[in-house]
Motif scaffolding. Structure first.
Motif, short mmCIF file in Angstrom:
data_model
loop_
_atom_site.label_atom_id
_atom_site.label_comp_id
_atom_site.label_asym_id
_atom_site.label_seq_id
_atom_site.Cartn_x
_atom_site.Cartn_y
_atom_site.Cartn_z
N ALA A 205 24.91 -1.94 -14.16
CA ALA A 205 24.67 -1.11 -12.98
C ALA A 205 23.19 -1.17 -12.65
N GLY A 206 22.78 -2.22 -11.95
CA GLY A 206 21.39 -2.37 -11.55
C GLY A 206 20.44 -2.61 -12.70
N HIS A 207 20.98 -2.94 -13.87
CA HIS A 207 20.14 -3.06 -15.08
C HIS A 207 19.89 -4.53 -15.41
N PRO A 208 18.73 -4.83 -16.02
CA PRO A 208 18.47 -6.20 -16.46
C PRO A 208 19.58 -6.69 -17.39
N PRO A 209 20.10 -7.90 -17.17
CA PRO A 209 21.20 -8.39 -18.00
C PRO A 209 20.76 -8.57 -19.46
N PRO A 210 21.58 -8.10 -20.40
CA PRO A 210 21.30 -8.39 -21.81
C PRO A 210 21.33 -9.90 -22.05
N VAL A 211 20.70 -10.33 -23.12
CA VAL A 211 20.63 -11.75 -23.43
C VAL A 211 21.51 -12.03 -24.65
N THR A 258 10.49 -7.05 -19.68
CA THR A 258 10.21 -8.14 -18.74
C THR A 258 9.08 -7.80 -17.77
N GLU A 259 8.83 -6.52 -17.52
CA GLU A 259 7.78 -6.13 -16.59
C GLU A 259 6.47 -5.75 -17.28
N ALA A 260 6.37 -6.02 -18.58
CA ALA A 260 5.12 -5.75 -19.30
C ALA A 260 4.01 -6.62 -18.73
N ASP A 261 2.92 -6.00 -18.32
CA ASP A 261 1.78 -6.73 -17.74
C ASP A 261 0.87 -7.23 -18.84
N GLY A 262 0.50 -8.51 -18.73
CA GLY A 262 -0.39 -9.12 -19.70
C GLY A 262 -1.42 -9.99 -19.02
N PRO A 263 -2.18 -10.74 -19.78
CA PRO A 263 -3.25 -11.56 -19.19
C PRO A 263 -2.73 -12.65 -18.25
N GLU A 264 -1.45 -13.04 -18.38
CA GLU A 264 -0.89 -14.08 -17.53
C GLU A 264 0.18 -13.52 -16.60
N GLY A 265 0.04 -12.27 -16.22
CA GLY A 265 1.02 -11.65 -15.35
C GLY A 265 2.11 -10.96 -16.14
N LEU A 272 10.90 -13.98 -22.33
CA LEU A 272 11.91 -13.31 -23.15
C LEU A 272 12.83 -14.34 -23.79
N VAL A 273 13.30 -15.30 -23.01
CA VAL A 273 14.17 -16.34 -23.55
C VAL A 273 13.42 -17.18 -24.59
N GLU A 274 12.16 -17.51 -24.30
CA GLU A 274 11.37 -18.30 -25.26
C GLU A 274 11.18 -17.54 -26.57
N THR A 275 11.09 -16.22 -26.50
CA THR A 275 10.92 -15.42 -27.71
C THR A 275 12.20 -15.34 -28.52
N LEU A 276 13.33 -15.18 -27.82
CA LEU A 276 14.60 -14.94 -28.52
C LEU A 276 15.27 -16.21 -29.02
N THR A 277 15.10 -17.33 -28.35
CA THR A 277 15.81 -18.55 -28.73
C THR A 277 15.56 -18.97 -30.18
N PRO A 278 14.32 -18.97 -30.68
CA PRO A 278 14.10 -19.36 -32.08
C PRO A 278 14.65 -18.36 -33.09
N GLY A 303 1.50 0.38 -20.84
CA GLY A 303 2.70 -0.15 -20.22
C GLY A 303 3.75 0.92 -19.96
N ASP A 304 4.96 0.44 -19.66
CA ASP A 304 6.07 1.32 -19.34
C ASP A 304 6.86 1.64 -20.60
N ASP A 305 7.70 2.69 -20.50
CA ASP A 305 8.61 2.96 -21.62
C ASP A 305 9.50 1.75 -21.84
N THR A 306 9.84 1.51 -23.09
CA THR A 306 10.62 0.32 -23.44
C THR A 306 11.65 0.66 -24.50
N ALA A 307 12.89 0.29 -24.25
CA ALA A 307 13.95 0.43 -25.25
C ALA A 307 14.55 -0.95 -25.52
N ILE A 308 14.82 -1.22 -26.79
CA ILE A 308 15.40 -2.50 -27.22
C ILE A 308 16.52 -2.20 -28.20
#
Length: 463
Positions: A205-211, A258-265, A272-278, A303-308
């Motif tokens: 429901a309007g939420h980022p798709p789980p991986v 996914t919306e965490a702001d860092g030095p490269e945007g 996220l995919v690059e982090t989880l694949t290995p 940053g913003d609140d984050t749940a994982i």
């Protein structure tokens, strides 16, 4: 001081020494004296005069108001921490042939409660529900809605599917007569596990798709994106059936990842995919811990609140890591007893000698007490509302105790018990190996720290 300034001049003191010029003024807040500010001049300097007194009185009023604001903020922060902890499940369910792990990261360093949440609960018939969501806004209203959503989903009939359950929540949001609130959510219903996997049904429901991270090392999004809740009378919501294989892991997250702001945007879906694949095939706890560390290292500021949350189907020959205790506790002395009681309550699930069980409780109490004292001493403590996360994990014949808290430092379990005698410090010195890690080993006991991204995990293990 009796609410009035006090001045003393030069001359001989009672003990025969030289008396120095002194000026003391009250620190006043809301008509009450909350402290005293004193100045002492060198003996050769002129005494304080009326002009000095006026200036220092003004400084005293400003300092008093600041101290009072900090005191109010500290009280507000403690309330926020209690409320935030109550919005997260005290423990995750023990799902047969599966592992479940979760993390919550508070966002902006203020005393407001966030709207991100996760939950997992049994539905009966060897089926389980996994929910993650994000309520718009922050504060008490968002917290109240978060609690209402969790309670509503748990109270529904166990036969209600994900899309139908989220439609019930949507109706509830539309019926509220106060300020409109919106909610994004992902709801997964996990069917009975078999030797080859399980069938799950998921609705977004309007939420980022789980991986979905499959054991061959492929990561892909799950679910059909639907409308957010609270905006439409008839939201478009679709149930998707997914066949899961043993070794597969589903990683749920809120947009704070996914919306965490860092030095490269922004961190984005690709990172996220690059982090989880290995991490394919790794334990659920390892996956959420690695993702948490990656986000904390990448993002700039709070940053913003984050749940994982991660759900992994364990292969038949692999022993699943059991989450025996998973608590989010406020920085209060009472949290020590809560943690110890939770550990004692699972004593029947693990084989420990009476002596070792006693030492485990002593070490848990020592670690929690030291952590709370450490956080209370920090000047920034009043600016955070992050709860402490206490976890007891079991895999095969190994027990692992973890205490996660914001900021650096802390202490390893005391050496007064048989769980002690381990080298290292929780600040990474005296036994660490660099990179914010410290630890040591003695016999079948190990202890150490993992500090990254401004957070610290202090842990020990018992064979």
């Amino acid at each position: 001081v009796d609410g009035r300034p006090v001045r003393s001049g030069t001359g001989a003191a009672a003990d025969g020494g030289a008396r120095r010029p002194t000026l003391a003024v009250p620190l006043v807040a809301r008509g009450e004296t909350v402290g005293v500010l004193s100045l002492v001049q060198p003996g050769w300097y002129r005494p304080f005069d009326l002009d000095d007194e006026r200036v220092l009185l003004d400084v005293g009023r400003r300092v008093g108001a600041t101290l009072d604001n900090l005191r109010l903020l500290a009280a507000r922060t403690r309330v926020a921490a209690l409320l935030q902890a109550s919005l997260l499940p005290q423990r995750l369910p023990a799902v047969p042939r599966a592992e479940v792990a979760a993390r919550y990261l508070a966002g902006d360093a203020d005393a407001e409660v966030g709207g991100d949440f996760y939950d997992a609960f049994a539905l009966g018939g060897d089926e389980y529900a996994f929910v993650i969501g994000d309520v718009s806004g922050r504060g008490v209203e968002a917290a109240g809605l978060t609690g209402l959503v969790r309670t509503t989903l748990r109270a529904l009939e166990t036969t209600v599917g994900p899309a139908a359950a989220l439609r019930r929540v949507n109706d509830l949001l539309l019926e509220r007569s106060d300020t409109p609130r919106f909610l994004t959510a992902a709801y997964l219903r996990l069917g009975p596990r078999t030797d080859t996997g399980a069938v799950a049904t998921i609705c977004l429901a309007g939420h980022p798709p789980p991986v979905l991270v499959s054991s061959p090392g492929v990561a892909r999004p799950l679910g059909v994106l639907g409308a957010l809740l609270g905006a439409f009378a008839e939201p478009a919501l679709t149930d998707q059936v997914v066949e899961l294989c043993t070794g597969d892991t589903i990683v749920f997250f809120t947009d704070g990842v996914t919306e965490a702001d860092g030095p490269e945007g922004r961190f984005g879906d690709h990172r996220l995919v690059e982090t989880l694949t290995p991490l394919a095939g790794r334990p659920a706890e390892t996956i959420v811990a690695d993702l948490e560390r990656t986000i904390l290292r990448y993002r700039v500021g709070d940053g913003d609140d984050t749940a994982i949350m991660a759900l992994r189907l364990v292969p038949p020959r692999e022993v699943a890591q059991r989450v025996l205790v998973d608590l989010h506790l406020p920085v209060e002395a009472a949290a020590v007893a809560v943690a110890c009681q939770a550990v004692a309550a699972v004593g029947g699930q693990v084989a420990l000698s009476p002596e070792l069980a006693d030492d485990l409780l002593l070490a848990v109490g020592d670690l929690m007490t030291t952590t709370i004292r450490h956080l209370d001493r920090r000047p920034t403590r009043t600016l955070r509302s992050d709860p402490i996360q206490f976890r007891l994990l079991g895999r095969s014949e190994v027990l692992r105790v973890e205490v996660h808290h914001p900021g650096p430092g802390g202490a390893l379990p005391g050496t007064g018990t048989r769980l002690g005698a381990v080298g290292g410090r929780a600040d990474g010195r005296g036994g660490g190996r660099g990179g914010g890690r410290g630890g040591g080993r003695a016999g079948g006991r190990r202890a150490g720290t993992d500090a990254s991204g401004g957070n610290t995990c202090v842990w020990f293990e018992v064979d």
